[in-house]
Design an enzyme around this catalytic site. Sequence first.
Site, mmCIF file in Angstrom:
data_model
loop_
_atom_site.group_PDB
_atom_site.id
_atom_site.type_symbol
_atom_site.label_atom_id
_atom_site.label_comp_id
_atom_site.label_asym_id
_atom_site.label_seq_id
_atom_site.Cartn_x
_atom_site.Cartn_y
_atom_site.Cartn_z
ATOM 1 N N GLU A 152 8.799 -1.829 22.227
ATOM 2 C CA GLU A 152 8.731 -2.542 21.070
ATOM 3 C C GLU A 152 10.013 -2.341 20.209
ATOM 4 O O GLU A 152 10.732 -1.475 20.081
ATOM 5 C CB GLU A 152 7.628 -2.053 20.201
ATOM 6 N N ARG A 174 -4.033 -8.470 14.217
ATOM 7 C CA ARG A 174 -3.894 -7.600 15.589
ATOM 8 C C ARG A 174 -4.081 -8.490 16.830
ATOM 9 O O ARG A 174 -3.657 -7.914 17.901
ATOM 10 C CB ARG A 174 -4.562 -6.346 15.641
ATOM 11 N N HIS A 201 1.442 -7.818 16.942
ATOM 12 C CA HIS A 201 0.502 -7.416 15.689
ATOM 13 C C HIS A 201 1.481 -8.276 14.537
ATOM 14 O O HIS A 201 2.563 -7.937 14.499
ATOM 15 C CB HIS A 201 0.515 -6.115 15.474
ATOM 16 N N ARG A 234 -8.181 1.004 13.529
ATOM 17 C CA ARG A 234 -7.433 0.005 14.210
ATOM 18 C C ARG A 234 -8.325 -0.942 14.999
ATOM 19 O O ARG A 234 -7.679 -1.510 16.092
ATOM 20 C CB ARG A 234 -6.082 0.578 14.778
ATOM 21 N N GLU A 255 5.339 -7.022 15.251
ATOM 22 C CA GLU A 255 5.619 -6.091 16.216
ATOM 23 C C GLU A 255 5.589 -6.493 17.473
ATOM 24 O O GLU A 255 4.512 -6.516 18.256
ATOM 25 C CB GLU A 255 4.733 -5.056 15.974
ATOM 26 N N GLU A 260 5.709 -6.598 21.497
ATOM 27 C CA GLU A 260 5.889 -5.625 22.465
ATOM 28 C C GLU A 260 6.211 -6.394 24.076
ATOM 29 O O GLU A 260 6.096 -7.497 23.876
ATOM 30 C CB GLU A 260 4.638 -4.924 22.801
ATOM 31 N N GLU A 272 6.674 1.977 24.040
ATOM 32 C CA GLU A 272 5.160 2.072 23.753
ATOM 33 C C GLU A 272 4.312 2.836 24.815
ATOM 34 O O GLU A 272 4.805 3.573 25.371
ATOM 35 C CB GLU A 272 4.897 0.327 23.882
ATOM 36 N N GLU A 313 -2.669 -6.926 8.474
ATOM 37 C CA GLU A 313 -2.319 -6.904 9.823
ATOM 38 C C GLU A 313 -3.196 -7.739 10.624
ATOM 39 O O GLU A 313 -4.320 -7.222 10.991
ATOM 40 C CB GLU A 313 -2.184 -5.443 10.138
ATOM 41 N N ASP A 324 17.426 -36.715 25.811
ATOM 42 C CA ASP A 324 16.232 -37.376 26.414
ATOM 43 C C ASP A 324 15.060 -36.522 26.285
ATOM 44 O O ASP A 324 14.989 -35.625 26.608
ATOM 45 C CB ASP A 324 16.545 -37.822 27.809
#
Length: 437
Positions: free
Chosen positions: A188, A327, A237, A308, A127, A129, A181, A325, A51
């Site tokens: 992580e 982020r 990330h 970063r 990655e 977390e 972390e 990457e 359903d």
Amino acid sequence: MQEIQDILKEVEKMGIRFVRLQFVDVLGIPKNVEIPVKKLPAALEEGVNFDGSSIQGFVRIEESDMKLVPDLETFIVCPWEEERVARVICDVCRPDGSPFEGCPRTNLKRVLKEAEEKGYEFKVGTEAEFFILKYEQGRVTTSDHGSYFDLLPLDLEESLRRDMVIALEELGFRIEASHHEVAPSQHEIDFEYGHALKIADNLITLKLAVKTLALRKGYVATFMPKPLYGVPGSGMHTHLSLFRGEENLFYDPHSPDGLSRIAKGFIAGLLEHAPAITAITNPLVNSYKRLVPGYEAPVYIAWAEKNRSPLVRVPPQRGKGTRAEFRSPDPSCNPYLAFAVILKAGIDGIERSLDPGRPCNNVNLYDLTCEEREEWGIRHLPRNLEEALMALEKDEVVKSALTPHILDYFLKAKRQEWEEFQRVVHPWEIERYLELY
């Protein structure tokens, strides 16, 4: 048929008694129908009816019949279950077997197929977390005082995290690393990158395994982006690359920085569409408590090769390891939808030959003044869910990564979430204003 026979032999050999047929709703919440093993042959050959009107974002009651069609490649035995239980991920279909436009997994398949027709195979690494917390006297509390890469006695969940890794490895995950972390009780687990559909499936499995194993030890594991005030939130990330066969299309050995025009175009597409993407990759009111300066999460729309602080970072590896990457995503997102909008945005940047501009290497974006950021052409990510939804509504490229069915339901559900949040009186307001005014 041979694949079905192989699964049935494995089921008999392992003494499996129940099989979970798993799928996700539009918001990325895992659902399942459990069947006794004697029903498995029919389920693998014909699918299982259910359903759909009771599932968030699926169909109305007058058109409720839906079918789960198992993807045989996702069949696994769940090592965290006390009974011998297996699981297979399903696509949601109409009763006649045709694809259902509200199925997030089918939607990602559609976008991946469009990319493959253009010569691109989309590979992803994440990655994810999460926090492992405890309930004490009706309150959520941290269970350790550990920080980044800490060990016992500061990391009190080290053995629990190891149990999680063992369970995931038994499922065939190739774990690259696991560690404590930055925040207390934050962890992580990283697994090897791969085809986007497989990684999306793996993320849902990771969440189920982590939450189940934590619960059995008396903890609560959460992928909520910001469950605690004053510490970094949980991100996801996401490492991105496009391949053609064994060739990484992001790599150009003749380019001064090793990045191809395809890589630069993809990055530029991410930057161009970042505000709209954010509605999907950061889908909760709570997501925007993480996206604030001072807690390692990106706030500004820019890119760099080492730095970063921007939204997109290019790690130093080149050759097959060349990647971007992204982020900003957090682990509360529906990965099937997140990967779809990210891919659409990146390919749009390639096809329009967009330029990401100069990289913000060796520049801490948090230290720049508003005038300096304006000079660099650096925009700000949405500051709350409402801003992100408004950006999504205006972005035709990102909207095209979702079926009209999914887009319509997602916008309605998230507008309602924002309006509910706006009406709630927060304890902070009572503490700040009650006696003063």
